[in-house]
Design a protein around this motif. Structure first.
Motif, PDB file in Angstrom:
ATOM      1  N   SER A 126       0.831  -1.197   0.000  1.00  0.00           N
ATOM      2  CA  SER A 126       0.000   0.000   0.000  1.00  0.00           C
ATOM      3  C   SER A 126       0.870   1.253   0.000  1.00  0.00           C
ATOM      4  O   SER A 126       0.593   2.226  -0.722  1.00  0.00           O
ATOM      5  N   PHE A 127       1.934   1.233   0.800  1.00  0.00           N
ATOM      6  CA  PHE A 127       2.836   2.374   0.858  1.00  0.00           C
ATOM      7  C   PHE A 127       3.502   2.627  -0.488  1.00  0.00           C
ATOM      8  O   PHE A 127       3.485   3.743  -1.016  1.00  0.00           O
ATOM      9  N   LEU A 128       4.094   1.573  -1.038  1.00  0.00           N
ATOM     10  CA  LEU A 128       4.806   1.730  -2.310  1.00  0.00           C
ATOM     11  C   LEU A 128       3.857   2.107  -3.434  1.00  0.00           C
ATOM     12  O   LEU A 128       4.204   2.889  -4.316  1.00  0.00           O
ATOM     13  N   SER A 129       2.646   1.548  -3.395  1.00  0.00           N
ATOM     14  CA  SER A 129       1.661   1.874  -4.421  1.00  0.00           C
ATOM     15  C   SER A 129       1.315   3.359  -4.389  1.00  0.00           C
ATOM     16  O   SER A 129       1.254   4.024  -5.427  1.00  0.00           O
ATOM     17  N   GLN A 130       1.124   3.891  -3.178  1.00  0.00           N
ATOM     18  CA  GLN A 130       0.744   5.302  -3.046  1.00  0.00           C
ATOM     19  C   GLN A 130       1.930   6.225  -3.307  1.00  0.00           C
ATOM     20  O   GLN A 130       1.802   7.223  -4.020  1.00  0.00           O
ATOM     21  N   ILE A 131       3.080   5.918  -2.725  1.00  0.00           N
ATOM     22  CA  ILE A 131       4.228   6.813  -2.847  1.00  0.00           C
ATOM     23  C   ILE A 131       4.774   6.816  -4.275  1.00  0.00           C
ATOM     24  O   ILE A 131       5.235   7.837  -4.783  1.00  0.00           O
ATOM     25  N   SER A 132       4.706   5.665  -4.943  1.00  0.00           N
ATOM     26  CA  SER A 132       5.179   5.615  -6.326  1.00  0.00           C
ATOM     27  C   SER A 132       4.196   6.305  -7.261  1.00  0.00           C
ATOM     28  O   SER A 132       4.589   6.871  -8.291  1.00  0.00           O
ATOM     29  N   LEU A 133       2.908   6.281  -6.903  1.00  0.00           N
ATOM     30  CA  LEU A 133       1.914   7.028  -7.682  1.00  0.00           C
ATOM     31  C   LEU A 133       2.192   8.522  -7.588  1.00  0.00           C
ATOM     32  O   LEU A 133       2.064   9.264  -8.561  1.00  0.00           O
ATOM     33  N   VAL A 134       2.617   8.951  -6.392  1.00  0.00           N
ATOM     34  CA  VAL A 134       3.003  10.340  -6.192  1.00  0.00           C
ATOM     35  C   VAL A 134       4.232  10.675  -7.044  1.00  0.00           C
ATOM     36  O   VAL A 134       4.301  11.737  -7.662  1.00  0.00           O
ATOM     37  N   ALA A 135       5.198   9.751  -7.074  1.00  0.00           N
ATOM     38  CA  ALA A 135       6.403   9.962  -7.879  1.00  0.00           C
ATOM     39  C   ALA A 135       6.046  10.053  -9.359  1.00  0.00           C
ATOM     40  O   ALA A 135       6.580  10.901 -10.102  1.00  0.00           O
ATOM     41  N   ALA A 136       5.130   9.195  -9.801  1.00  0.00           N
ATOM     42  CA  ALA A 136       4.695   9.228 -11.201  1.00  0.00           C
ATOM     43  C   ALA A 136       3.998  10.540 -11.517  1.00  0.00           C
ATOM     44  O   ALA A 136       4.199  11.130 -12.591  1.00  0.00           O
ATOM     45  N   MET A 137       3.168  11.022 -10.569  1.00  0.00           N
ATOM     46  CA  MET A 137       2.466  12.284 -10.781  1.00  0.00           C
ATOM     47  C   MET A 137       3.438  13.449 -10.857  1.00  0.00           C
ATOM     48  O   MET A 137       3.267  14.377 -11.654  1.00  0.00           O
ATOM     49  N   ALA A 138       4.487  13.413 -10.026  1.00  0.00           N
ATOM     50  CA  ALA A 138       5.509  14.457 -10.067  1.00  0.00           C
ATOM     51  C   ALA A 138       6.215  14.450 -11.419  1.00  0.00           C
ATOM     52  O   ALA A 138       6.457  15.510 -12.013  1.00  0.00           O
ATOM     53  N   ALA A 139       6.546  13.251 -11.904  1.00  0.00           N
ATOM     54  CA  ALA A 139       7.202  13.140 -13.219  1.00  0.00           C
ATOM     55  C   ALA A 139       6.295  13.658 -14.326  1.00  0.00           C
ATOM     56  O   ALA A 139       6.727  14.410 -15.212  1.00  0.00           O
ATOM     57  N   ILE A 140       5.020  13.275 -14.270  1.00  0.00           N
ATOM     58  CA  ILE A 140       4.062  13.700 -15.289  1.00  0.00           C
ATOM     59  C   ILE A 140       3.901  15.218 -15.288  1.00  0.00           C
ATOM     60  O   ILE A 140       3.923  15.871 -16.342  1.00  0.00           O
ATOM     61  N   ASN A 141       3.751  15.822 -14.102  1.00  0.00           N
ATOM     62  CA  ASN A 141       3.571  17.275 -14.013  1.00  0.00           C
ATOM     63  C   ASN A 141       4.772  18.029 -14.567  1.00  0.00           C
ATOM     64  O   ASN A 141       4.621  19.049 -15.254  1.00  0.00           O
ATOM     65  N   ASN A 142       5.960  17.525 -14.248  1.00  0.00           N
ATOM     66  CA  ASN A 142       7.164  18.205 -14.747  1.00  0.00           C
ATOM     67  C   ASN A 142       7.336  18.034 -16.245  1.00  0.00           C
ATOM     68  O   ASN A 142       7.805  18.943 -16.935  1.00  0.00           O
TER      69      ASN A 142
END
Length: 397
Positions: A178-194
């Motif tokens: 659950s942690f990795l799923s959420q935190i990696s989704l955040v990382a993906a969102m950061a990459a997408i936004n940039n």
């Protein structure tokens, strides 16, 4: 991580009739979430500018100003939010999904009621939206505390709140997915936004100042719709955690297999409905999120984003169900590996790679490509899980 891990651990312990272990898991989970939430709130407040910049919030001065205002008040509410969210699966594990739903809905309803009052009547703007959200989170946290003091099955005593390394370790291992799923989704969102900010600036239309915010605003709306669908998917799968954990602990593998089949069919159905909406009714979805009167550039890009970014919704729903179900079975390694492949290797990797070749379109391609490749991997794990449950079920008979 803490909430889902505790839910799975408690359910397995109850299936094995190990009540003392279940009580220790709840007590230690409360302690862990209180400490980590306070630390995280402090980090957010200290490094707010850097975090906002990391997620593309510096696209222009206006965006940065509103981001800072909202971020400050939301950060103050982090301890309440984390506590309420962590205790929700614990309440379900105690056999009271109705109260878990009520506590979450209570906070959400209060948030919805207070939003227009604070934003428009009090004229607090972004601060009003944030304060309304935090008040809703406080209500959910208070209800969680009340339930913790009146639990039906698991009734932790004062000694159960003493830190136990073994119990904490087992709880966190089961919740690491659950942690990795959420935190990696955040990382993906950061990459997408940039990537949106970088390649939007190179676009002949969105490179213009008056249209610069369109790509990020549109993908934000698309992600909101995606989150609504995934919330339904996660809710259905998370509801299985205590049932799966209990039956795994009790050795009832046939029941687990039957539940897995029903869950996959249900999740695929949710994905199919979402697919129909994004492919055939994108204009209506745009208008729901208050963007009906935007420019033609906004509308055209939004329609394209909905249809492209979410074209693999069925597979995305099945993948998410697979992550959570494997976690509930105690298969932390398989669940974590699949989650990391989806969110980090594919999610972040393709979000950074594809725009190099396809620019803004590459950002939109990153989601369906990631979901398709993840599904191919998930099929092998699904088949292996069915085989294992069938063989063990036959032996039990």
């Amino acid at each position: 991580m803490v909430g889902d891990g505790c839910c799975a651990f408690v359910s397995i312990s109850l299936g094995k009739k190990e009540m003392n272990t279940a009580k220790k898991s709840v007590g230690n989970s409360v302690l862990m979430i209180v400490v980590t939430s306070i630390l995280l709130a402090a980090i957010y407040l200290i490094f707010s500018d850097q975090i906002i910049a990391m997620f593309g919030g510096t696209v222009n001065e206006e965006t940065f100003y509103h981001s800072k205002e909202y971020f400050f008040y939301i950060s103050l509410g982090i301890p309440f939010y984390m506590f309420g969210q962590a205790m929700n699966p614990v309440i379900r594990a105690d056999g009271n999904p109705k109260f878990a739903m009520i506590s979450t809905l209570a906070g959400a309803v209060i948030n919805i009621i207070l939003d227009p009052i604070f934003i428009f009547f009090c004229k607090w703007g972004m601060m009003g939206a944030a304060v309304a959200t935090v008040i809703g989170q406080i209500v959910t946290a208070i209800l969680a505390v009340w339930y913790l003091l009146h639990m039906k099955v698991i009734k932790p005593s004062r000694k159960d709140y003493r830190l136990n390394a073994s119990v904490c370790g087992k709880t966190l291992i089961l919740g690491i997915t659950s942690f990795l799923s959420q935190i990696s989704l955040v990382a993906a969102m950061a990459a997408i936004n940039n990537m949106l900010r970088k390649y939007g600036a190179l676009d002949p239309i969105f490179g213009q100042e008056q249209f610069a915010q369109i790509p990020m605003a549109v993908v934000g709306i698309v992600m909101k719709f995606f989150q609504i669908v995934i919330s339904i998917v996660v809710g259905m799968a998370a509801g299985c955690i205590p049932i799966v954990g209990f039956n795994m602990g009790a050795g009832q593998k046939v029941r687990v297999k039957e539940l897995f089949t029903k869950l996959l069919i249900s999740e695929a159905t949710v994905g199919a409905i979402a697919f129909i909406l994004v492919e055939f009714f994108p204009r209506q979805l745009i208008s729901i999120f208050g963007a009906a009167n935007e420019s033609v550039y906004y509308t055209d890009f939004a329609i394209k984003a909905f249809r492209t970014y979410l074209c693999m919704m069925i597979l995305a729903c099945i993948n998410k169900a697979c992550f959570i179900f494997l976690q509930a079975m105690g298969k932390a390694a398989e669940s974590t590996a699949l989650s990391m492949i989806r969110e980090v290797v594919f999610g972040v990797g393709f979000a950074l790679l594809l725009p190099v070749f396809f620019r803004l379109d590459g950002v939109l391609y990153s989601m369906p490509v990631s979901d398709l490749l993840t599904f191919i991997v998930a099929v092998f794990l699904i088949c292996g899980t069915y085989k294992e449950l069938r063989e063990k079920g036959e032996k039990a008979l």
